[in-house]
Write a protein that holds these residues in place. Structure first.
Motif, PDB file in Angstrom:
ATOM      1  N   VAL B  20       0.846  -1.209   0.000  1.00  0.00           N
ATOM      2  CA  VAL B  20       0.000   0.000   0.000  1.00  0.00           C
ATOM      3  C   VAL B  20       0.874   1.249   0.000  1.00  0.00           C
ATOM      4  O   VAL B  20       0.617   2.205  -0.745  1.00  0.00           O
ATOM      5  N   TYR B  21       1.933   1.238   0.813  1.00  0.00           N
ATOM      6  CA  TYR B  21       2.910   2.341   0.758  1.00  0.00           C
ATOM      7  C   TYR B  21       3.430   2.495  -0.671  1.00  0.00           C
ATOM      8  O   TYR B  21       3.601   3.593  -1.184  1.00  0.00           O
ATOM      9  N   GLY B  22       3.735   1.358  -1.276  1.00  0.00           N
ATOM     10  CA  GLY B  22       4.314   1.362  -2.614  1.00  0.00           C
ATOM     11  C   GLY B  22       3.393   2.031  -3.618  1.00  0.00           C
ATOM     12  O   GLY B  22       3.834   2.810  -4.461  1.00  0.00           O
ATOM     13  N   LEU B  23       2.090   1.747  -3.512  1.00  0.00           N
ATOM     14  CA  LEU B  23       1.129   2.375  -4.435  1.00  0.00           C
ATOM     15  C   LEU B  23       1.109   3.887  -4.235  1.00  0.00           C
ATOM     16  O   LEU B  23       1.076   4.657  -5.199  1.00  0.00           O
ATOM     17  N   THR B 225       4.068  12.208   3.250  1.00  0.00           N
ATOM     18  CA  THR B 225       4.831  12.827   2.161  1.00  0.00           C
ATOM     19  C   THR B 225       6.291  12.400   2.247  1.00  0.00           C
ATOM     20  O   THR B 225       6.899  11.970   1.256  1.00  0.00           O
ATOM     21  N   LEU B 226       6.835  12.505   3.476  1.00  0.00           N
ATOM     22  CA  LEU B 226       8.226  12.126   3.692  1.00  0.00           C
ATOM     23  C   LEU B 226       8.430  10.649   3.370  1.00  0.00           C
ATOM     24  O   LEU B 226       9.400  10.265   2.710  1.00  0.00           O
ATOM     25  N   LEU B 227       7.479   9.821   3.827  1.00  0.00           N
ATOM     26  CA  LEU B 227       7.574   8.382   3.603  1.00  0.00           C
ATOM     27  C   LEU B 227       7.588   8.069   2.108  1.00  0.00           C
ATOM     28  O   LEU B 227       8.422   7.297   1.626  1.00  0.00           O
ATOM     29  N   ALA B 228       6.681   8.708   1.382  1.00  0.00           N
ATOM     30  CA  ALA B 228       6.604   8.470  -0.062  1.00  0.00           C
ATOM     31  C   ALA B 228       7.917   8.876  -0.724  1.00  0.00           C
ATOM     32  O   ALA B 228       8.441   8.193  -1.602  1.00  0.00           O
ATOM     33  N   PHE B 229       8.459   9.987  -0.251  1.00  0.00           N
ATOM     34  CA  PHE B 229       9.702  10.510  -0.795  1.00  0.00           C
ATOM     35  C   PHE B 229      10.851   9.537  -0.540  1.00  0.00           C
ATOM     36  O   PHE B 229      11.634   9.216  -1.440  1.00  0.00           O
ATOM     37  N   VAL B 230      10.936   9.045   0.700  1.00  0.00           N
ATOM     38  CA  VAL B 230      11.980   8.088   1.069  1.00  0.00           C
ATOM     39  C   VAL B 230      11.856   6.830   0.212  1.00  0.00           C
ATOM     40  O   VAL B 230      12.847   6.323  -0.328  1.00  0.00           O
ATOM     41  N   ILE B 231      10.631   6.337   0.044  1.00  0.00           N
ATOM     42  CA  ILE B 231      10.405   5.114  -0.740  1.00  0.00           C
ATOM     43  C   ILE B 231      10.862   5.306  -2.179  1.00  0.00           C
ATOM     44  O   ILE B 231      11.546   4.461  -2.759  1.00  0.00           O
ATOM     45  N   MET B 240       8.999   2.850 -11.863  1.00  0.00           N
ATOM     46  CA  MET B 240       7.726   2.394 -11.305  1.00  0.00           C
ATOM     47  C   MET B 240       7.864   1.116 -10.476  1.00  0.00           C
ATOM     48  O   MET B 240       7.349   1.058  -9.365  1.00  0.00           O
ATOM     49  N   PRO B 241       8.575   0.082 -10.986  1.00  0.00           N
ATOM     50  CA  PRO B 241       8.758  -1.091 -10.117  1.00  0.00           C
ATOM     51  C   PRO B 241       9.537  -0.712  -8.858  1.00  0.00           C
ATOM     52  O   PRO B 241       9.305  -1.279  -7.789  1.00  0.00           O
ATOM     53  N   GLY B 242      10.445   0.257  -8.983  1.00  0.00           N
ATOM     54  CA  GLY B 242      11.240   0.705  -7.845  1.00  0.00           C
ATOM     55  C   GLY B 242      10.366   1.233  -6.719  1.00  0.00           C
ATOM     56  O   GLY B 242      10.646   0.990  -5.546  1.00  0.00           O
ATOM     57  N   ALA B 243       9.299   1.947  -7.057  1.00  0.00           N
ATOM     58  CA  ALA B 243       8.416   2.500  -6.035  1.00  0.00           C
ATOM     59  C   ALA B 243       7.741   1.374  -5.252  1.00  0.00           C
ATOM     60  O   ALA B 243       7.669   1.418  -4.022  1.00  0.00           O
ATOM     61  N   LEU B 244       7.269   0.356  -5.944  1.00  0.00           N
ATOM     62  CA  LEU B 244       6.625  -0.767  -5.255  1.00  0.00           C
ATOM     63  C   LEU B 244       7.640  -1.515  -4.386  1.00  0.00           C
ATOM     64  O   LEU B 244       7.368  -1.849  -3.233  1.00  0.00           O
ATOM     65  N   PHE B 245       8.812  -1.745  -4.962  1.00  0.00           N
ATOM     66  CA  PHE B 245       9.848  -2.471  -4.244  1.00  0.00           C
ATOM     67  C   PHE B 245      10.274  -1.683  -3.000  1.00  0.00           C
ATOM     68  O   PHE B 245      10.405  -2.241  -1.904  1.00  0.00           O
ATOM     69  N   GLY B 246      10.479  -0.381  -3.174  1.00  0.00           N
ATOM     70  CA  GLY B 246      10.838   0.475  -2.043  1.00  0.00           C
ATOM     71  C   GLY B 246       9.762   0.455  -0.973  1.00  0.00           C
ATOM     72  O   GLY B 246      10.042   0.434   0.225  1.00  0.00           O
ATOM     73  N   GLY B 247       8.499   0.450  -1.404  1.00  0.00           N
ATOM     74  CA  GLY B 247       7.383   0.399  -0.463  1.00  0.00           C
ATOM     75  C   GLY B 247       7.442  -0.866   0.373  1.00  0.00           C
ATOM     76  O   GLY B 247       7.279  -0.825   1.605  1.00  0.00           O
ATOM     77  N   ILE B 248       7.697  -1.988  -0.268  1.00  0.00           N
ATOM     78  CA  ILE B 248       7.771  -3.268   0.456  1.00  0.00           C
ATOM     79  C   ILE B 248       8.924  -3.234   1.456  1.00  0.00           C
ATOM     80  O   ILE B 248       8.772  -3.613   2.621  1.00  0.00           O
ATOM     81  N   LEU B 249      10.092  -2.723   1.007  1.00  0.00           N
ATOM     82  CA  LEU B 249      11.253  -2.643   1.902  1.00  0.00           C
ATOM     83  C   LEU B 249      10.932  -1.826   3.148  1.00  0.00           C
ATOM     84  O   LEU B 249      11.249  -2.222   4.272  1.00  0.00           O
ATOM     85  N   ILE B 250      10.304  -0.659   2.907  1.00  0.00           N
ATOM     86  CA  ILE B 250       9.999   0.214   4.037  1.00  0.00           C
ATOM     87  C   ILE B 250       8.950  -0.445   4.934  1.00  0.00           C
ATOM     88  O   ILE B 250       9.058  -0.399   6.172  1.00  0.00           O
ATOM     89  N   GLY B 251       7.947  -1.059   4.343  1.00  0.00           N
ATOM     90  CA  GLY B 251       6.910  -1.722   5.139  1.00  0.00           C
ATOM     91  C   GLY B 251       7.519  -2.791   6.029  1.00  0.00           C
ATOM     92  O   GLY B 251       7.236  -2.854   7.237  1.00  0.00           O
ATOM     93  N   VAL B 252       8.383  -3.615   5.460  1.00  0.00           N
ATOM     94  CA  VAL B 252       8.999  -4.699   6.238  1.00  0.00           C
ATOM     95  C   VAL B 252       9.932  -4.123   7.307  1.00  0.00           C
ATOM     96  O   VAL B 252       9.919  -4.563   8.453  1.00  0.00           O
ATOM     97  N   GLY B 284      19.153   4.922  -6.683  1.00  0.00           N
ATOM     98  CA  GLY B 284      18.077   4.076  -6.164  1.00  0.00           C
ATOM     99  C   GLY B 284      18.281   2.643  -6.587  1.00  0.00           C
ATOM    100  O   GLY B 284      19.009   2.356  -7.529  1.00  0.00           O
ATOM    101  N   LEU B 285      17.610   1.723  -5.862  1.00  0.00           N
ATOM    102  CA  LEU B 285      17.886   0.301  -6.087  1.00  0.00           C
ATOM    103  C   LEU B 285      17.534  -0.126  -7.509  1.00  0.00           C
ATOM    104  O   LEU B 285      18.260  -0.884  -8.129  1.00  0.00           O
ATOM    105  N   LEU B 286      16.402   0.342  -8.035  1.00  0.00           N
ATOM    106  CA  LEU B 286      16.012  -0.050  -9.391  1.00  0.00           C
ATOM    107  C   LEU B 286      16.101   1.125 -10.366  1.00  0.00           C
ATOM    108  O   LEU B 286      15.571   1.076 -11.465  1.00  0.00           O
TER     109      LEU B 286
END
Lengths: 237, 290
Positions: B20-23, B225-231, B240-252, B284-286
């Motif tokens: 959800v963060y990733g989206l 806002t900060l969280l989205a930026f960090v992700i 785009m895949p990077g945003a989802l992947f970053g979201g998962i990393l941050i969530g975990v 960034g990772l991706l």
């Protein structure tokens, strides 16, 4: 013979710097018209001002008698003014087919896009071979073919070529000029901006010399080709 | 030391929330990747979407999964109008004036929410928030699974839109070469506005899902806002895949921080990841190398 494109007293500024000053010229339908001049003389600025990418401060541009000065570039393109821009300006991370599709999205061209793409592939078999390749990974010459093909997708009546030979190998340059003449023979009017003065004067019916944003000389291609001042200044003869 | 089962449960919960963060971050990434404007009101828009879901639930008993449709449609329109009316005139101005504009929008959003809803926490309560799927020792919260599924489906829809539709390709063309887009006669301003609308719709969906997982207060906005930026920076700006992947990393990482340290330490891990990425892989990772 009617003028397809007429430009009257065009002034263009970037901030306070004047790029074009009272430029007037006309392009007759079905002809090749060349604009020659040194680097920084304002040739690309002129094309961008006609295309609607830059907004002129003064003067008029008319196409088929209708004023098009200062309108948005998508409107201008949709009226039949195509452009093969300096540096080619293809979309590097889109495939060859996707690049061509982008050229065919204009309302005037959309319905015939599939058919036009087949014609482009017939004209440029190299592009057909590489249809799924990312455009940014192709050679400069192939990218130039793509830029021309993409422009043709918009069904232009006038094509403005901005330095089409820049940075290309000599054999490719010949091919590009050959393509320009072929397109002209098919009835497309050409406005050609080039540093390669000798060749562009040779193939053009009418030519203008641009210096520091002003038209300083004009005449038929043949007459300028044999003009001493042109030969000294631009051909090193 | 927590048991393996507990760790697995926490990781999975974090992963699902992370989608959800990733989206949410995907919305920011798409807007930045195309329009080259950082939406500093992104998290605030997220909280507005959460409030929309609360209001629709309170007034019509509308399940947040159904609220997604009207909220996303309204956000799309709002995003389009905001880009066309407010941001387009700023597009050629220096970055600091774009920044001021969007920060101003963000501050207005937070305070309007405070005026309307007050500072206390609101939420929605649906039956399936208490249900879960069991796989041996591992429990999947039903709400979290569904929310993550919706986030994935929305992202997949967005990917497909960019890959297969003419409008999607035209938006990619604008991002690829802005001058080239003008040269072929694409209506760049319209495509920018569409992009902002799509990014806003992503946030709308993410907000409707997030209200199933957490309570909302108006001041949640800047944090998101900060969280989205960090992700987006961790995943790769514009990827785009990077945003989802970053979201998962941050969530975990948030979930693990809560487990091993204290829930209040959850941002610490995210920022540590951010610093590591900036040090060793700044694109960034991706992300693609600039």
């Amino acid at each position: 013979m009617s003028a397809l494109l007429e430009i009257e007293n065009l002034d263009l500024y970037y901030g306070d710097a004047q790029a074009l000053s009272e430029v007037s010229l006309s392009v007759d339908e079905g002809k090749i018209v060349a604009i020659v001049g040194a680097n920084g003389a304002g040739k690309s600025s002129l094309i961008r001002a006609i295309a609607g990418i830059e907004k002129p401060r003064g003067g008029r541009v008319r196409f088929r008698g209708n004023e098009i000065t200062g309108q948005e570039s998508y409107t201008t393109c949709n009226q039949g003014i195509g452009q093969v821009a300096e540096g080619r300006q293809i979309f590097p991370t889109l495939s060859v087919v996707e690049n061509l599709e982008m050229g065919g999205l204009l309302p005037r061209a959309r319905a015939k896009a599939k058919q036009t793409m087949d014609e482009v592939f017939t004209m440029f078999p190299r592009l057909a071979e590489r249809r799924d390749q990312l455009a940014g990974t192709m050679s400069g010459g192939e990218q130039q073919m793509l830029a021309i093909g993409r422009c043709l997708m918009g069904q232009p009546e006038l094509i403005m070529f901005d330095e089409p030979s820049l940075g290309l190998a000599p054999t490719v340059v010949q091919e590009v000029f050959h393509i320009i003449r072929t397109l002209n023979a098919k009835g497309i009017t050409i406005l050609l901006v080039e540093q390669n003065v000798a060749v562009s004067l040779k193939i053009s019916a009418q030519a203008y010399v641009l210096e520091n944003g002003r038209i300083v000389m004009s005449g038929t291609g043949g007459s300028l080709l044999h003009d001493d001042r042109v030969r000294q200044a631009y051909m090193g003869l | 030391m927590p048991s393996i089962d507990l760790i697995a449960n926490v990781v999975i919960a974090g992963l699902l929330t992370g989608l959800v963060y990733g989206l949410m971050a995907l919305g920011l990434s798409v807007i930045f990747g195309v329009v080259r404007v950082v939406n500093f009101a992104h998290g605030e828009m997220m909280t507005i979407a959460m409030y929309c879901a609360v209001v629709l639930f309170g007034a019509f008993k509308l399940d947040p999964f159904l609220a997604v449709l009207p909220v996303a449609a309204v956000f799309f329109g709002f995003g389009y109008a905001m880009q066309a009316g407010l941001i387009n005139p700023f597009i050629t101005r220096p970055e600091h004036s774009q920044f001021m504009l969007l920060v101003a929008v963000a501050i207005i959003m937070v305070n309007v929410l405070l005026m309307i809803f007050g500072p206390s926490a609101l939420n929605v309560q649906v039956d399936y928030q208490l249900e879960s799927y069991e796989f041996g020792p591992i429990l999947f919260d039903k709400a979290r699974v569904l929310a993550a599924g919706m986030a994935l489906a929305t992202s997949a829809g967005l990917f497909a839109f960019f890959k297969y539709t003419n409008t999607g390709k035209a938006i990619r063309a604008c991002a690829d070469n802005n001058l080239g887009a003008k040269v072929v006669g694409l209506n760049v301003k319209h495509l920018y506005a569409l992009t902002f609308g799509l990014g806003s719709a992503c946030v709308a969906v993410a907000g409707c899902m997030m209200i199933l997982l957490v309570d909302v207060v108006p001041t949640l906005g800047p944090g998101y806002t900060l969280l989205a930026f960090v992700i987006v920076i961790i995943g790769g700006l514009g990827s785009m895949p990077g945003a989802l992947f970053g979201g998962i990393l941050i969530g975990v990482s948030e979930a693990m921080a809560g487990l091993f340290f204290a829930p209040s330490a959850k941002s610490m891990f995210g920022f540590a990841l951010l610093i590591l990425v900036l040090l060793f892989r700044p694109q960034g990772l991706l992300g693609r190398k600039p």
